[in-house]
Design an enzyme around this catalytic site. Structure first.
Site, PDB file in Angstrom:
ATOM      1  N   TYR A 128     -12.229  -2.700  -3.418  1.00  0.00           N
ATOM      2  CA  TYR A 128     -12.766  -2.787  -2.054  1.00  0.00           C
ATOM      3  C   TYR A 128     -14.291  -2.668  -2.027  1.00  0.00           C
ATOM      4  O   TYR A 128     -14.852  -2.245  -1.023  1.00  0.00           O
ATOM      5  CB  TYR A 128     -12.138  -1.694  -1.182  1.00  0.00           C
ATOM      6  N   ASN A 164      -1.805  -0.184   7.273  1.00  0.00           N
ATOM      7  CA  ASN A 164      -1.302  -1.540   7.542  1.00  0.00           C
ATOM      8  C   ASN A 164      -0.462  -2.138   6.403  1.00  0.00           C
ATOM      9  O   ASN A 164      -0.333  -3.343   6.272  1.00  0.00           O
ATOM     10  CB  ASN A 164      -2.431  -2.465   8.007  1.00  0.00           C
ATOM     11  N   GLU A 201      -8.974 -10.256  -8.272  1.00  0.00           N
ATOM     12  CA  GLU A 201      -8.127  -9.082  -8.064  1.00  0.00           C
ATOM     13  C   GLU A 201      -6.960  -9.039  -9.054  1.00  0.00           C
ATOM     14  O   GLU A 201      -6.593  -7.968  -9.536  1.00  0.00           O
ATOM     15  CB  GLU A 201      -7.642  -9.058  -6.604  1.00  0.00           C
ATOM     16  N   LYS A 260       0.841  -1.192   0.000  1.00  0.00           N
ATOM     17  CA  LYS A 260       0.000   0.000   0.000  1.00  0.00           C
ATOM     18  C   LYS A 260       0.881   1.249   0.000  1.00  0.00           C
ATOM     19  O   LYS A 260       2.106   1.164   0.223  1.00  0.00           O
ATOM     20  CB  LYS A 260      -0.937  -0.066   1.217  1.00  0.00           C
ATOM     21  N   HIS A 267      -1.735  -5.506   1.351  1.00  0.00           N
ATOM     22  CA  HIS A 267      -2.997  -6.199   1.098  1.00  0.00           C
ATOM     23  C   HIS A 267      -2.729  -7.630   0.640  1.00  0.00           C
ATOM     24  O   HIS A 267      -1.764  -7.869  -0.077  1.00  0.00           O
ATOM     25  CB  HIS A 267      -3.798  -5.494  -0.002  1.00  0.00           C
TER      26      HIS A 267
HETATM   27  P1  GTP Z   1      -6.713  -6.190   3.023  1.00  0.00           P
HETATM   28  O1  GTP Z   1      -5.669  -7.251   2.814  1.00  0.00           O
HETATM   29  O2  GTP Z   1      -6.221  -4.809   2.728  1.00  0.00           O
HETATM   30  O3  GTP Z   1      -8.007  -6.525   2.312  1.00  0.00           O
HETATM   31  O4  GTP Z   1      -6.992  -6.197   4.595  1.00  0.00           O
HETATM   32  P2  GTP Z   1      -7.806  -7.270   5.455  1.00  0.00           P
HETATM   33  O5  GTP Z   1      -8.359  -8.341   4.562  1.00  0.00           O
HETATM   34  O6  GTP Z   1      -6.929  -7.665   6.579  1.00  0.00           O
HETATM   35  O7  GTP Z   1      -8.989  -6.377   6.030  1.00  0.00           O
HETATM   36  P3  GTP Z   1     -10.395  -5.968   5.325  1.00  0.00           P
HETATM   37  O8  GTP Z   1     -10.495  -6.579   3.983  1.00  0.00           O
HETATM   38  O9  GTP Z   1     -11.464  -6.199   6.322  1.00  0.00           O
HETATM   39  O10 GTP Z   1     -10.223  -4.389   5.186  1.00  0.00           O
HETATM   40  C1  GTP Z   1      -9.531  -3.835   4.082  1.00  0.00           C
HETATM   41  C2  GTP Z   1      -8.689  -2.683   4.540  1.00  0.00           C
HETATM   42  O11 GTP Z   1      -9.524  -1.628   4.975  1.00  0.00           O
HETATM   43  C3  GTP Z   1      -7.782  -2.961   5.755  1.00  0.00           C
HETATM   44  O12 GTP Z   1      -6.566  -3.577   5.410  1.00  0.00           O
HETATM   45  C4  GTP Z   1      -7.544  -1.563   6.272  1.00  0.00           C
HETATM   46  O13 GTP Z   1      -6.552  -0.875   5.489  1.00  0.00           O
HETATM   47  C5  GTP Z   1      -8.892  -0.910   6.015  1.00  0.00           C
HETATM   48  N1  GTP Z   1      -9.725  -1.006   7.213  1.00  0.00           N
HETATM   49  C6  GTP Z   1     -10.402  -2.087   7.679  1.00  0.00           C
HETATM   50  N2  GTP Z   1     -11.046  -1.805   8.820  1.00  0.00           N
HETATM   51  C7  GTP Z   1     -10.762  -0.502   9.075  1.00  0.00           C
HETATM   52  C8  GTP Z   1     -11.124   0.389  10.125  1.00  0.00           C
HETATM   53  O14 GTP Z   1     -11.845   0.046  11.055  1.00  0.00           O
HETATM   54  N3  GTP Z   1     -10.619   1.667  10.044  1.00  0.00           N
HETATM   55  C9  GTP Z   1      -9.823   2.079   9.017  1.00  0.00           C
HETATM   56  N4  GTP Z   1      -9.372   3.343   9.001  1.00  0.00           N
HETATM   57  N5  GTP Z   1      -9.459   1.257   8.028  1.00  0.00           N
HETATM   58  C10 GTP Z   1      -9.919   0.004   8.049  1.00  0.00           C
HETATM   59 MG    MG Z   2      -9.456  -7.920   2.811  1.00  0.00          MG
END
Ligand code: GTP
Ligand code: MG
Length: 149
Positions: free
Chosen positions: A49, A112, A126, A9, A115
């Site tokens: 997303y 974080n 994707e 990212k 992805h």
């Molecule tokens: P990805 O690998 O990026 O898809 O992450 P993930 O699978 O561990 O988490 P998820 O798919 O639920 O969420 C996608 C992304 O959205 C996360 O990696 C974060 O960058 C962001 N995100 C998720 N939850 C939150 C939140 O509560 N607050 C904020 N600011 N960002 C969030």
């Molecule tokens: Mg995810």
């Protein structure tokens, strides 16, 4: 064979963590089949997303992902989707185990650094979304016989 979409990212790129993150997958023994530095357009971020569209953090998430270049990667291997998620660690870096990418290199969910696809189906979806056909390579790594019996 199973494929996953991994993306450094914008924070990972800005913090100079690209090599470190690529290394973790490379050293594990997965096969790289696509790699590029890319400025993501808003529409692509929203499509990627789309399952999170209704979340309160969605606008911030789109702003984050489009805030600078990302590094797009396609990785192949048996079990690569689940294994990559383990290497990456929990979504919240404070809860991610030490030794994982997020556990070692990040402190906040909204920053974080990486992805990873959450299922083989999403891996396919994707990779098709982020790469054009000619951008992916079919090749046999020299180390293949030393990774699998
Ligand atoms: P990805 O690998 O990026 O898809 O992450 P993930 O699978 O561990 O988490 P998820 O798919 O639920 O969420 C996608 C992304 O959205 C996360 O990696 C974060 O960058 C962001 N995100 C998720 N939850 C939150 C939140 O509560 N607050 C904020 N600011 N960002 C969030
Ligand atoms: Mg995810």
């Amino acid at each position: 064979v199973e494929e996953t979409y991994i993306m450094v990212k914008p924070d990972g790129v800005q913090r100079g963590l690209v090599g470190e993150i690529i290394s973790r997958f490379e050293r594990k023994g997965f096969k790289l089949s696509g790699l590029k530095l890319f400025q993501c357009p808003r529409e692509l971020a929203e499509e990627h997303y789309k399952d999170l569209q209704s979340k309160p953090f969605f606008p911030k998430l789109i702003e984050y992902i489009t805030s600078g270049p990302v590094v797009c990667m396609a990785w192949e291997g048996v079990g690569v989707v689940a294994s990559a998620r383990k290497l990456i660690g929990s979504t919240n870096p404070l809860q991610a185990e030490p030794g994982t990418i997020r556990g070692d290199l990040a402190v906040q969910t909204g920053r974080n650094v990486v992805h990873g696809s959450d299922s083989p189906e999403n891996g396919q979806r994707e990779i098709a979304l982020w790469f054009k056909e000619g951008e992916l390579c079919q090749w046999t790594p020299a180390q293949a016989p030393w990774l699998r019996e």
